[in-house]
Design an enzyme around this catalytic site. Sequence first.
Site, mmCIF file in Angstrom:
data_model
loop_
_atom_site.group_PDB
_atom_site.id
_atom_site.type_symbol
_atom_site.label_atom_id
_atom_site.label_comp_id
_atom_site.label_asym_id
_atom_site.label_seq_id
_atom_site.Cartn_x
_atom_site.Cartn_y
_atom_site.Cartn_z
ATOM 1 N N ALA A 63 51.626 -29.994 41.284
ATOM 2 C CA ALA A 63 51.959 -29.092 40.187
ATOM 3 C C ALA A 63 50.645 -28.700 39.517
ATOM 4 O O ALA A 63 49.651 -29.434 39.603
ATOM 5 C CB ALA A 63 52.879 -29.805 39.205
ATOM 6 N N GLY A 108 53.438 -32.804 43.457
ATOM 7 C CA GLY A 108 54.500 -31.831 43.752
ATOM 8 C C GLY A 108 54.415 -31.286 45.174
ATOM 9 O O GLY A 108 55.421 -30.820 45.714
ATOM 10 N N GLU A 111 56.110 -33.782 47.223
ATOM 11 C CA GLU A 111 57.537 -33.719 46.858
ATOM 12 C C GLU A 111 58.240 -32.500 47.458
ATOM 13 O O GLU A 111 59.378 -32.598 47.914
ATOM 14 C CB GLU A 111 57.676 -33.730 45.331
ATOM 15 C CG GLU A 111 57.307 -35.090 44.737
ATOM 16 C CD GLU A 111 57.148 -35.054 43.233
ATOM 17 O OE1 GLU A 111 56.386 -34.198 42.728
ATOM 18 O OE2 GLU A 111 57.774 -35.876 42.544
ATOM 19 N N GLU A 131 50.458 -39.191 40.409
ATOM 20 C CA GLU A 131 50.864 -38.952 39.011
ATOM 21 C C GLU A 131 50.504 -40.079 38.049
ATOM 22 O O GLU A 131 50.131 -39.823 36.912
ATOM 23 C CB GLU A 131 52.378 -38.680 38.942
ATOM 24 C CG GLU A 131 52.785 -37.309 39.448
ATOM 25 C CD GLU A 131 53.012 -37.257 40.947
ATOM 26 O OE1 GLU A 131 52.653 -38.233 41.647
ATOM 27 O OE2 GLU A 131 53.550 -36.248 41.421
HETATM 28 N N1 DAK Z 1 46.458 -27.998 39.597
HETATM 29 C C1 DAK Z 1 45.633 -26.990 39.233
HETATM 30 N N2 DAK Z 1 44.531 -26.649 39.902
HETATM 31 C C2 DAK Z 1 44.221 -27.372 40.988
HETATM 32 C C3 DAK Z 1 45.034 -28.443 41.448
HETATM 33 C C4 DAK Z 1 46.209 -28.753 40.691
HETATM 34 N N3 DAK Z 1 47.069 -29.694 41.057
HETATM 35 N N4 DAK Z 1 44.458 -28.963 42.543
HETATM 36 C C5 DAK Z 1 43.347 -28.245 42.766
HETATM 37 N N5 DAK Z 1 43.197 -27.285 41.842
HETATM 38 C C6 DAK Z 1 42.128 -26.311 41.724
HETATM 39 C C7 DAK Z 1 40.846 -26.960 41.185
HETATM 40 O O1 DAK Z 1 40.885 -27.030 39.786
HETATM 41 C C8 DAK Z 1 39.794 -25.986 41.683
HETATM 42 O O2 DAK Z 1 39.792 -24.848 40.854
HETATM 43 P P1 DAK Z 1 38.393 -24.188 40.325
HETATM 44 O O3 DAK Z 1 37.676 -25.285 39.621
HETATM 45 O O4 DAK Z 1 37.693 -23.767 41.592
HETATM 46 O O5 DAK Z 1 38.828 -23.050 39.460
HETATM 47 C C9 DAK Z 1 40.337 -25.554 43.027
HETATM 48 O O6 DAK Z 1 41.734 -25.846 43.000
HETATM 49 C C10 DAK Z 1 39.697 -26.319 44.167
HETATM 50 O O7 DAK Z 1 39.859 -27.712 43.904
HETATM 51 P P2 DAK Z 1 38.648 -28.753 43.969
HETATM 52 O O8 DAK Z 1 37.355 -28.079 43.615
HETATM 53 O O9 DAK Z 1 39.041 -29.938 43.156
HETATM 54 O O10 DAK Z 1 38.634 -29.101 45.520
HETATM 55 P P3 DAK Z 1 38.173 -30.471 46.189
HETATM 56 O O11 DAK Z 1 38.141 -30.218 47.645
HETATM 57 O O12 DAK Z 1 36.931 -30.998 45.539
HETATM 58 O O13 DAK Z 1 39.340 -31.502 45.870
HETATM 59 C C11 DAK Z 1 41.677 -32.205 45.653
HETATM 60 C C12 DAK Z 1 40.651 -31.285 46.390
HETATM 61 C C13 DAK Z 1 43.088 -31.822 46.150
HETATM 62 C C14 DAK Z 1 41.409 -33.668 46.077
HETATM 63 C C15 DAK Z 1 41.510 -32.041 44.144
HETATM 64 O O14 DAK Z 1 41.565 -30.652 43.827
HETATM 65 C C16 DAK Z 1 42.580 -32.748 43.380
HETATM 66 O O15 DAK Z 1 42.518 -33.971 43.216
HETATM 67 N N6 DAK Z 1 43.548 -31.985 42.860
HETATM 68 C C17 DAK Z 1 44.608 -32.498 42.036
HETATM 69 C C18 DAK Z 1 45.595 -33.250 42.881
HETATM 70 C C19 DAK Z 1 46.671 -33.878 42.047
HETATM 71 O O16 DAK Z 1 46.435 -34.759 41.225
HETATM 72 N N7 DAK Z 1 47.886 -33.401 42.237
HETATM 73 C C20 DAK Z 1 49.040 -33.916 41.591
HETATM 74 C C21 DAK Z 1 49.292 -33.107 40.387
HETATM 75 S S1 DAK Z 1 50.535 -33.891 39.403
HETATM 76 C C22 DAK Z 1 57.149 -32.804 36.223
HETATM 77 C C23 DAK Z 1 57.397 -32.367 37.451
HETATM 78 C C24 DAK Z 1 56.462 -32.450 38.417
HETATM 79 C C25 DAK Z 1 55.239 -33.004 38.186
HETATM 80 C C26 DAK Z 1 54.978 -33.465 36.943
HETATM 81 C C27 DAK Z 1 55.924 -33.379 35.968
HETATM 82 N N8 DAK Z 1 58.134 -32.721 35.213
HETATM 83 C C28 DAK Z 1 59.484 -33.117 35.481
HETATM 84 C C29 DAK Z 1 57.781 -32.209 33.940
HETATM 85 C C30 DAK Z 1 54.272 -33.055 39.245
HETATM 86 C C31 DAK Z 1 53.034 -33.488 39.002
HETATM 87 C C32 DAK Z 1 51.977 -33.296 39.958
HETATM 88 O O17 DAK Z 1 52.092 -32.728 41.017
#
Ligand code: DAK
Length: 258
Positions: A63, A108, A111, A131
Amino acid sequence: MEFVTYETEGAVGIITINRPKALNALNSQVLDDLNEAFDSVDLGEIRALILTGAGEKSFVAGADIGEMSSLTKAEGEAFGKKGNDIFRKIETFPIPVIAAINGFALGGGCEIAMSCDIRLCSENAVFGQPEVGLGITPGFGGTQRLARIVGVGRAKEMIYGARNIKADDAYRIGLVNHVYPLEELIPAAKKMAAGIAKNAPIAVRNCKKAINEGLQVDMDQAIVIEEKLFGDCFESYDQKEGMAAFLEKRKVEAFLNK
Ligand code: DAK
């Protein structure tokens, strides 16, 4: 649709999440676009779907953390509902949905892949539910679907530890059915989808329903669900044609979805 494309090849539809600059992260617009894409599928023509991400690095990196970071409780709930509604739509969609996971499938992203019927991935795929490291629980069904797919112990290890796993481990624990070199992923997904599309659509649809609904209840009720869906296939054109073809030692002419 701003961030989702939909194309068709014969009886197979391909939905692509297309926001590569953010690694295809799911913001509200992506969720709205996905909803629209699934709503636009012509169920008279299309018999299997592929869901994938644009680019060579990421399926869906979760997400959108930027969008989520400032949500109020009410907004968080609305965002969660929007996601859950589309994920359930995929899970209960009347035709099979194959996830072709071409890289990161985090939060997400993992998921949404688990909402699909079958998961195929490329060798560079990475799966995880990060998360708890962000101070939240998985919110799009991760605590429920991961445990059902890979078992409670493995799901707890991944979720509590926010531990990512690579494609070979995802295969080993049954999170994905097959792993391919990246360039072979979409062709393999298309081949599988075309193989499904050749079969009797009402029967395939009823199998999906029987498996999904049967898993939610005890075996006595599950068998009744199967009985009803089995019975539902009879008197259809496709049941008559499928059985006639066998008895007449010929190939099925065509399943007509009726
Ligand atoms: N959200 C927003 N932007 C993201 C992103 C994300 N999840 N993942 C990557 N990006 C963006 C980065 O910010 C970056 O943007 P710029 O800085 O270039 O503008 C671009 O994508 C490239 O990412 P990186 O520069 O970080 O690329 P790397 O190769 O260095 O790293 C990575 C790739 C996938 C390991 C890293 O980007 C990363 O760790 N991303 C986050 C992964 C993550 O934590 N995902 C889980 C998100 S939490 C809910 C329902 C659902 C959810 C929550 C609540 N409710 C019921 C309310 C779900 C939650 C989640 O999914």
